[in-house]
Design an enzyme around this catalytic site. Structure first.
Site, PDB file in Angstrom:
ATOM      1  CG  HIS A 155     146.613 111.902 108.074  1.00  0.00           C
ATOM      2  ND1 HIS A 155     145.895 111.685 109.218  1.00  0.00           N
ATOM      3  CD2 HIS A 155     145.699 112.309 107.139  1.00  0.00           C
ATOM      4  CE1 HIS A 155     144.608 111.959 109.002  1.00  0.00           C
ATOM      5  NE2 HIS A 155     144.468 112.334 107.735  1.00  0.00           N
TER       6      HIS A 155
ATOM      7  N   GLY B 123     146.677 112.605 102.611  1.00  0.00           N
ATOM      8  CA  GLY B 123     145.617 112.426 101.604  1.00  0.00           C
ATOM      9  C   GLY B 123     145.232 113.700 100.867  1.00  0.00           C
TER      10      GLY B 123
ATOM     11  CB  ALA C 132     138.938 106.428 106.050  1.00  0.00           C
ATOM     12  NE  ARG C 133     140.108 111.417 110.811  1.00  0.00           N
ATOM     13  CZ  ARG C 133     140.307 112.178 109.737  1.00  0.00           C
ATOM     14  NH1 ARG C 133     140.912 111.683 108.673  1.00  0.00           N
ATOM     15  NH2 ARG C 133     139.910 113.440 109.738  1.00  0.00           N
TER      16      ARG C 133
ATOM     17  NE  ARG D 223     126.093 104.196 108.592  1.00  0.00           N
ATOM     18  CZ  ARG D 223     125.895 105.150 109.497  1.00  0.00           C
ATOM     19  NH1 ARG D 223     125.690 104.825 110.746  1.00  0.00           N
ATOM     20  NH2 ARG D 223     125.904 106.425 109.163  1.00  0.00           N
TER      21      ARG D 223
ATOM     22  CD  GLU E 155     147.089 109.827 111.772  1.00  0.00           C
ATOM     23  OE1 GLU E 155     147.087 111.068 111.703  1.00  0.00           O
ATOM     24  OE2 GLU E 155     146.460 109.105 110.994  1.00  0.00           O
TER      25      GLU E 155
ATOM     26  N   GLY F 121     130.790 107.394  99.781  1.00  0.00           N
ATOM     27  CA  GLY F 121     130.671 108.850  99.805  1.00  0.00           C
ATOM     28  C   GLY F 121     131.416 109.453  98.623  1.00  0.00           C
ATOM     29  NE  ARG F 122     130.644 116.143  98.532  1.00  0.00           N
ATOM     30  CZ  ARG F 122     129.990 116.477  99.645  1.00  0.00           C
ATOM     31  NH1 ARG F 122     130.250 115.856 100.782  1.00  0.00           N
ATOM     32  NH2 ARG F 122     129.083 117.435  99.605  1.00  0.00           N
ATOM     33  CB  ILE F 123     136.721 110.318  99.170  1.00  0.00           C
ATOM     34  CG1 ILE F 123     136.819 111.775  99.663  1.00  0.00           C
ATOM     35  CG2 ILE F 123     138.118 109.766  98.877  1.00  0.00           C
ATOM     36  CD1 ILE F 123     137.491 111.961 101.016  1.00  0.00           C
TER      37      ILE F 123
HETATM   38  C1  GLV Z   1     141.843 114.441 106.498  1.00  0.00           C
HETATM   39  O1  GLV Z   1     142.149 113.414 107.009  1.00  0.00           O
HETATM   40  C2  GLV Z   1     140.519 114.952 106.482  1.00  0.00           C
HETATM   41  O2  GLV Z   1     139.645 114.426 107.199  1.00  0.00           O
HETATM   42  O3  GLV Z   1     140.283 115.926 105.758  1.00  0.00           O
END
Ligand code: GLV
Length: 317
Positions: free
Chosen positions: A282, A284, A234-235, A180, A264, A158-160
């Site tokens: 967290h 980012g 990400a998560r 995917r 978290e 994706g973008r990131i």
């Molecule tokens: C941060 O974790 C977001 O999803 O923007």
């Protein structure tokens, strides 16, 4: 006509709510010190047309049902929206919006910071220095892995992920990605397992969904090189934290850089004690400009939905 009423679940950076205020909406902002409890949120949500919320607010079916009838939009100040029950929102005709696009570079910067810091065992070295345990320069001390000349495997495209790829190429890395669906771009690897076997650094950039929960578990960690570095911005639940911690303690992979966690703000105790592990809380997207842009985008989405316009960032089931 009574003005539209919008609940903002926490104080946001200055300027974030300008679109709501400019639209003449009645904005109810919750205090800075603690998040709303689920009961408080389900009580407040009955009286509003929209909410601007954070990834720490769990907006589940019960909460959405409490708002049914009046609530029309939930805008999450985050790109991830796994804290919102999308199916319930869809059933109840509530629009869900997020904040993609405005945080890509800031988050990619942090992913690259973790790639560098973990590869160069920054946390162990700094921890020793601060604790007065550094006894002077030594030729075999704090030896990390180079980043230049190594391969980066991006999980997600994706973008990131693409912004991380730009940075990696600038640092002399060779970049591969897995997604995917075939991207049709050079560097695409169709099998995640093959990417994990080949990469020197693995960086995760997929959303948390049922099919990505523990995507990186003991078996897949076992495929990685003993010199590999794993980065997750990400998560948390995408990685099995206990399995990762064991792999680090047993030297089965070289290092890890994490910004997100399964539960978290709790961090698995075996991760806290794991060697060659860089742990961030967290952060980012945590720059002033980006967090403000995220707040403004979420506010703008609420205004658009409540004024009958298509918002810039509608999330669909
Ligand atoms: C941060 O974790 C977001 O999803 O923007």
């Amino acid at each position: 006509m009574t003005p539209k009423r919008v609940l903002v679940t926490r104080h946001l950076p200055e300027g974030s709510l300008d679109p709501l205020n400019d639209a003449g909406f009645d904005v109810v902002q919750h205090g800075e010190t603690s998040p709303l409890t689920p009961d408080e949120l389900s009580d407040e949500i009955r009286r509003v047309d929209g909410i601007v919320c954070l990834l720490t607010d769990r907006v589940d079916r019960r909460i959405l049902e409490a708002g049914a009838g009046r609530l029309r939009v939930v805008a999450n100040v985050a790109v991830g929206y796994d804290n919102i029950d999308l199916a319930a929102a869809n059933d109840l005709g509530v629009a869900v919006c997020n904040t993609p696009g405005v945080l890509d570079d800031t988050t990619a910067d942090l992913a690259f910071l973790l790639i560098l810091a973990a590869s160069r065992v920054m946390s162990d070295a700094e921890r020793d220095l601060r604790a007065g345990k550094w006894t002077g320069w030594a030729v075999n001390q704090y030896l990390g892995q180079d980043v230049h000349g190594r391969t980066l495997g991006l999980v997600g495209w994706g973008r990131i992920a693409r912004r991380v790829a730009d940075r990696a190429r600038g640092f002399g890395m060779q970049v591969f990605h897995h997604a995917r669906r075939p991207s049709g771009e050079s560097g695409y690897v169709s099998e995640l397992d093959d990417l994990l076997r080949a990469a020197d650094v693995v960086s995760i950039h997929v959303p948390l969904r049922e099919d990505t929960y523990h995507l990186i578990g003991p078996r897949r960690i076992g495929l990685m090189k003993p010199t590999a570095v794993l980065v997750n911005t990400a998560r948390g639940p995408i990685v099995d934290e206990a399995a990762l911690a064991e792999a680090l303690h047993a030297n089965r992979i070289f290092a890890a850089g994490l910004d997100v966690y399964e539960d978290e703000p709790n961090v698995h105790p075996r991760l806290l004690s794991a060697p060659r592990t860089v742990l961030l809380p967290h952060v980012g997207s945590a720059s002033v400009a980006t967090r403000t842009a995220m707040g403004r985008l979420a506010s703008r989405s609420v205004v658009d939905v409540l004024c009958g316009r298509l918002p810039p960032t509608l999330v669909t089931v």
